[in-house]
Design a protein around this motif. Sequence first.
Motif, PDB file in Angstrom:
ATOM      1  N   SER A 180       3.639   9.512   2.756  1.00  0.00           N
ATOM      2  CA  SER A 180       3.570  10.960   2.602  1.00  0.00           C
ATOM      3  C   SER A 180       2.525  11.590   3.523  1.00  0.00           C
ATOM      4  CB  SER A 180       3.255  11.319   1.151  1.00  0.00           C
ATOM      5  OG  SER A 180       3.148  12.727   0.995  1.00  0.00           O
ATOM      6  N   GLY A 181       3.002  12.359   4.507  1.00  0.00           N
ATOM      7  CA  GLY A 181       2.109  13.080   5.403  1.00  0.00           C
ATOM      8  C   GLY A 181       1.413  12.226   6.440  1.00  0.00           C
ATOM      9  N   ALA A 207       3.951  16.031  10.407  1.00  0.00           N
ATOM     10  CA  ALA A 207       4.479  17.201   9.712  1.00  0.00           C
ATOM     11  C   ALA A 207       5.377  16.754   8.563  1.00  0.00           C
ATOM     12  CB  ALA A 207       5.269  18.069  10.691  1.00  0.00           C
ATOM     13  N   ARG A 208       5.229  17.435   7.464  1.00  0.00           N
ATOM     14  CA  ARG A 208       6.073  17.110   6.307  1.00  0.00           C
ATOM     15  C   ARG A 208       7.473  17.629   6.525  1.00  0.00           C
ATOM     16  NH1 ARG A 208       3.272  15.516   1.794  1.00  0.00           N
ATOM     17  NH2 ARG A 208       0.999  15.658   1.904  1.00  0.00           N
ATOM     18  N   ALA A 226       0.815  -1.213   0.000  1.00  0.00           N
ATOM     19  CA  ALA A 226       0.000   0.000   0.000  1.00  0.00           C
ATOM     20  C   ALA A 226       0.854   1.270   0.000  1.00  0.00           C
ATOM     21  CB  ALA A 226      -0.917   0.000   1.224  1.00  0.00           C
ATOM     22  N   GLY A 227       2.165   1.126  -0.188  1.00  0.00           N
ATOM     23  CA  GLY A 227       3.021   2.297  -0.297  1.00  0.00           C
ATOM     24  C   GLY A 227       3.662   2.773   0.997  1.00  0.00           C
ATOM     25  N   TRP A 228       3.523   2.003   2.079  1.00  0.00           N
ATOM     26  CA  TRP A 228       4.132   2.379   3.344  1.00  0.00           C
ATOM     27  C   TRP A 228       5.574   1.907   3.395  1.00  0.00           C
ATOM     28  CZ3 TRP A 228       1.682   5.355   6.941  1.00  0.00           C
ATOM     29  CH2 TRP A 228       0.291   5.482   6.824  1.00  0.00           C
TER      30      TRP A 228
END
Length: 228
Positions: A201-202, A227-228, A187-189
């Motif tokens: 992201s974020g 926080a980015r 899932a992109g983690w």
Amino acid sequence: MRTVRRAWALLVALSLPALAGDGGTPEPARFVWPKLQVLEQVESNEMVEAGGVPVALRAVHVKESARELVQRFADAFRDGGLYVPPGKEQPQLASNAAMLTAVDPRRRITYTVILQPQPDGTTTLYLGEANHALARAPGKDTDFAPLPPGAQGVLRINGEGSRTLTFHVPLTGEQVRTFYDGALAKAGWKRGDEAGVYMRSGEELRLVHEPGEGGQRAVVLLLQSRAR
């Protein structure tokens, strides 16, 4: 507040079966929390959703000791016409914290106070109201992470800036880690530097698990923005 959400997950799971409508009996006045000697507001009011039930939470630091407050809240609940389950049915927390809950069966509201004694004799209180009359059926379609096969007792808690999944599963700790390493990577983690932490992201996802009863594993997944 994360620990409080986990405590509320337990509370809502235990209190749901106890609630039922009441016939035409006239309603007493709505319960009002007893007055306390507040030293500071620890947390601002917050609304979360646990198992589809909206819950209002707030935390305060008060001058009174936990020992005297337990009886004061028990008396206030009973004087307010609420049902207070026997002590053996009241959930107990770790770190010397105590939890006391009462039920308004007519309005279908549960009131809970979590008392955390402080070294100086004061107490940190977490006060909550769960409105079961406004509950909606939670669904897995919007879960932020997949559940392992055999997951039971799933509870979904949604708050401002965070979402939580709690459940039990008949797996070992290594099997839980392996499942989520694979499922979350798809899932992109990406795994963070800290064990049990995944980044996207974020967003940050934390995986916590520990031995439960009957060979089950108690699992908590916490999703929060970062926080980015």
